[in-house]
Design a protein around this motif. Structure first.
Motif, PDB file in Angstrom:
ATOM      1  N   ARG A 111       0.867  -1.190   0.000  1.00  0.00           N
ATOM      2  CA  ARG A 111       0.000   0.000   0.000  1.00  0.00           C
ATOM      3  C   ARG A 111       0.895   1.228   0.000  1.00  0.00           C
ATOM      4  O   ARG A 111       2.061   1.126  -0.356  1.00  0.00           O
ATOM      5  N   ASP A 112       0.374   2.372   0.376  1.00  0.00           N
ATOM      6  CA  ASP A 112       1.168   3.590   0.303  1.00  0.00           C
ATOM      7  C   ASP A 112       2.479   3.431   1.076  1.00  0.00           C
ATOM      8  O   ASP A 112       2.458   3.150   2.283  1.00  0.00           O
ATOM      9  N   PRO A 113       3.631   3.590   0.419  1.00  0.00           N
ATOM     10  CA  PRO A 113       4.908   3.352   1.102  1.00  0.00           C
ATOM     11  C   PRO A 113       5.149   4.251   2.312  1.00  0.00           C
ATOM     12  O   PRO A 113       5.690   3.794   3.314  1.00  0.00           O
ATOM     13  N   VAL A 114       4.751   5.540   2.232  1.00  0.00           N
ATOM     14  CA  VAL A 114       4.956   6.437   3.366  1.00  0.00           C
ATOM     15  C   VAL A 114       4.111   5.988   4.554  1.00  0.00           C
ATOM     16  O   VAL A 114       4.601   5.889   5.684  1.00  0.00           O
ATOM     17  N   ASP A 115       2.831   5.697   4.308  1.00  0.00           N
ATOM     18  CA  ASP A 115       1.959   5.231   5.385  1.00  0.00           C
ATOM     19  C   ASP A 115       2.508   3.950   6.002  1.00  0.00           C
ATOM     20  O   ASP A 115       2.519   3.782   7.227  1.00  0.00           O
ATOM     21  N   GLN A 116       2.955   3.048   5.167  1.00  0.00           N
ATOM     22  CA  GLN A 116       3.449   1.772   5.655  1.00  0.00           C
ATOM     23  C   GLN A 116       4.756   1.957   6.443  1.00  0.00           C
ATOM     24  O   GLN A 116       4.976   1.304   7.458  1.00  0.00           O
ATOM     25  N   CYS A 117       5.602   2.863   5.974  1.00  0.00           N
ATOM     26  CA  CYS A 117       6.857   3.168   6.657  1.00  0.00           C
ATOM     27  C   CYS A 117       6.595   3.742   8.050  1.00  0.00           C
ATOM     28  O   CYS A 117       7.172   3.292   9.047  1.00  0.00           O
ATOM     29  N   VAL A 118       5.712   4.735   8.135  1.00  0.00           N
ATOM     30  CA  VAL A 118       5.399   5.358   9.425  1.00  0.00           C
ATOM     31  C   VAL A 118       4.777   4.332  10.365  1.00  0.00           C
ATOM     32  O   VAL A 118       5.136   4.244  11.548  1.00  0.00           O
ATOM     33  N   SER A 119       3.854   3.528   9.851  1.00  0.00           N
ATOM     34  CA  SER A 119       3.212   2.487  10.658  1.00  0.00           C
ATOM     35  C   SER A 119       4.240   1.498  11.209  1.00  0.00           C
ATOM     36  O   SER A 119       4.213   1.137  12.388  1.00  0.00           O
ATOM     37  N   HIS A 120       5.159   1.090  10.369  1.00  0.00           N
ATOM     38  CA  HIS A 120       6.217   0.159  10.772  1.00  0.00           C
ATOM     39  C   HIS A 120       7.043   0.733  11.928  1.00  0.00           C
ATOM     40  O   HIS A 120       7.264   0.074  12.952  1.00  0.00           O
ATOM     41  N   HIS A 121       7.480   1.964  11.775  1.00  0.00           N
ATOM     42  CA  HIS A 121       8.356   2.551  12.787  1.00  0.00           C
ATOM     43  C   HIS A 121       7.610   2.851  14.085  1.00  0.00           C
ATOM     44  O   HIS A 121       8.167   2.682  15.180  1.00  0.00           O
ATOM     45  N   LEU A 122       6.344   3.279  13.994  1.00  0.00           N
ATOM     46  CA  LEU A 122       5.596   3.544  15.223  1.00  0.00           C
ATOM     47  C   LEU A 122       5.250   2.252  15.948  1.00  0.00           C
ATOM     48  O   LEU A 122       5.193   2.220  17.181  1.00  0.00           O
ATOM     49  N   SER A 123       5.059   1.165  15.209  1.00  0.00           N
ATOM     50  CA  SER A 123       4.841  -0.144  15.855  1.00  0.00           C
ATOM     51  C   SER A 123       6.087  -0.563  16.628  1.00  0.00           C
ATOM     52  O   SER A 123       5.997  -1.128  17.724  1.00  0.00           O
ATOM     53  N   ARG A 124       7.249  -0.262  16.070  1.00  0.00           N
ATOM     54  CA  ARG A 124       8.502  -0.586  16.759  1.00  0.00           C
ATOM     55  C   ARG A 124       8.691   0.300  17.987  1.00  0.00           C
ATOM     56  O   ARG A 124       9.188  -0.149  19.021  1.00  0.00           O
ATOM     57  N   VAL A 125       8.289   1.556  17.879  1.00  0.00           N
ATOM     58  CA  VAL A 125       8.366   2.467  19.031  1.00  0.00           C
ATOM     59  C   VAL A 125       7.469   1.964  20.162  1.00  0.00           C
ATOM     60  O   VAL A 125       7.830   1.990  21.339  1.00  0.00           O
ATOM     61  N   LYS A 126       6.296   1.489  19.784  1.00  0.00           N
ATOM     62  CA  LYS A 126       5.340   0.961  20.771  1.00  0.00           C
ATOM     63  C   LYS A 126       5.971  -0.158  21.607  1.00  0.00           C
ATOM     64  O   LYS A 126       5.719  -0.284  22.804  1.00  0.00           O
ATOM     65  N   GLU A 127       6.820  -0.950  20.965  1.00  0.00           N
ATOM     66  CA  GLU A 127       7.489  -2.061  21.670  1.00  0.00           C
ATOM     67  C   GLU A 127       8.459  -1.574  22.736  1.00  0.00           C
ATOM     68  O   GLU A 127       8.847  -2.330  23.621  1.00  0.00           O
ATOM     69  N   LYS A 128       8.846  -0.308  22.678  1.00  0.00           N
ATOM     70  CA  LYS A 128       9.750   0.254  23.680  1.00  0.00           C
ATOM     71  C   LYS A 128       9.028   0.548  24.995  1.00  0.00           C
ATOM     72  O   LYS A 128       9.664   0.929  25.984  1.00  0.00           O
ATOM     73  N   PHE A 129       7.703   0.403  24.987  1.00  0.00           N
ATOM     74  CA  PHE A 129       6.910   0.648  26.198  1.00  0.00           C
ATOM     75  C   PHE A 129       6.118  -0.616  26.556  1.00  0.00           C
ATOM     76  O   PHE A 129       4.884  -0.610  26.524  1.00  0.00           O
ATOM     77  N   PRO A 130       6.817  -1.716  26.900  1.00  0.00           N
ATOM     78  CA  PRO A 130       6.130  -2.993  27.122  1.00  0.00           C
ATOM     79  C   PRO A 130       5.154  -2.972  28.300  1.00  0.00           C
ATOM     80  O   PRO A 130       4.224  -3.773  28.345  1.00  0.00           O
TER      81      PRO A 130
END
Length: 242
Positions: A73-92
């Motif tokens: 799908r949209d590469p920018v949307d997918q890129c931002v989603s990917h990185h924010l999902s990884r950020v979320k993992e920093k707050f277990p």
């Protein structure tokens, strides 16, 4: 707690060309009709996430290079989603809710009003018709956010909400009023509403950084053709747009 979370977000997002600005849900809800309220207590900690001009080279291009076969799908949307999902993992130990700028409710309303969120967080000033004393227009006029450093060369991408963190004493920073004269505000709103395609509104102030020529070309290209600019396959285009 807010300071610690903000520092973690800054260290995680800064190298990607992303900014996170803190706000209380109550600041946002106070300026909107109930239909647009975020469904959290007023003191809930939230962050609005912006992409700066450097995001294209720091985050998007490396993401596309690494995840080429997974981009459907949209590469920018997918890129931002990917990185924010990884950020979320920093707050277990925390619940972190993410809302993206492109997400809609079943009612077809956006999940959040991006420019309002940026304004109440002090990230960028949301210039609207009401900011002009002598209104010269007889038609609907849309408002636009201007960043004190990037002018219009940025985008609002998402909200991060921390429902378990309440910040009753968080102080609200006012956004920088960088288009302060009446004439400039009229010029900004006219450029944005009637000439937005040429992007002149983005340079309404002197900016410290703007999109590269490559990035300008990318965003000026119809979405279905952007895949080719990033070297993505015809198969990816077919999956996404057909």
């Amino acid at each position: 707690m807010e300071r610690r979370v903000a520092e973690q977000l800054r260290s995680a997002l800064g190298p990607l060309g992303l900014e996170a600005h803190a706000f209380k849900v109550g600041w946002y809800n106070a300026v909107l009709q109930p239909a647009f309220h975020l469904p959290y207590p007023d003191d809930t900690l939230a962050f609005v996430v912006l992409s700066t001009p450097s995001m294209f080279d720091k985050a998007l291009k490396p993401f596309v290079s690494k995840e080429r076969l997974k981009i459907i799908r949209d590469p920018v949307d997918q890129c931002v989603s990917h990185h924010l999902s990884r950020v979320k993992e920093k707050f277990p130990d925390q619940r972190v809710d993410i809302m993206f700028d492109y997400e809609m409710l079943p009612s077809r309303k956006p999940k959040f009003l991006a420019q309002t969120a940026a304004h109440v967080a002090g990230a960028a000033y949301y210039y609207q018709r009401k900011d002009v004393k002598l209104d010269p227009w007889g038609k609907k006029i849309f408002g636009v956010c201007i960043h004190p450093k990037y002018g219009g060369w940025f985008a609002i991408r998402a909200l991060l909400l921390f429902p378990a963190i309440q910040v009753p004493f968080l102080e609200q920073p006012p956004p920088v009023d960088c288009v302060s004269s009446e004439d400039k505000r009229i010029e900004l709103l006219e450029l944005f509403n009637f000439h937005w395609l040429d992007g002149r509104y983005r340079d309404i102030i002197e900016v410290k950084e703007r999109y590269s020529e490559e990035q300008k070309t990318y965003f000026a290209t119809p979405p279905a053709e952007r895949f080719r600019l990033l070297g993505l396959s015809q198969e990816a285009q077919r999956i996404t747009f057909h």
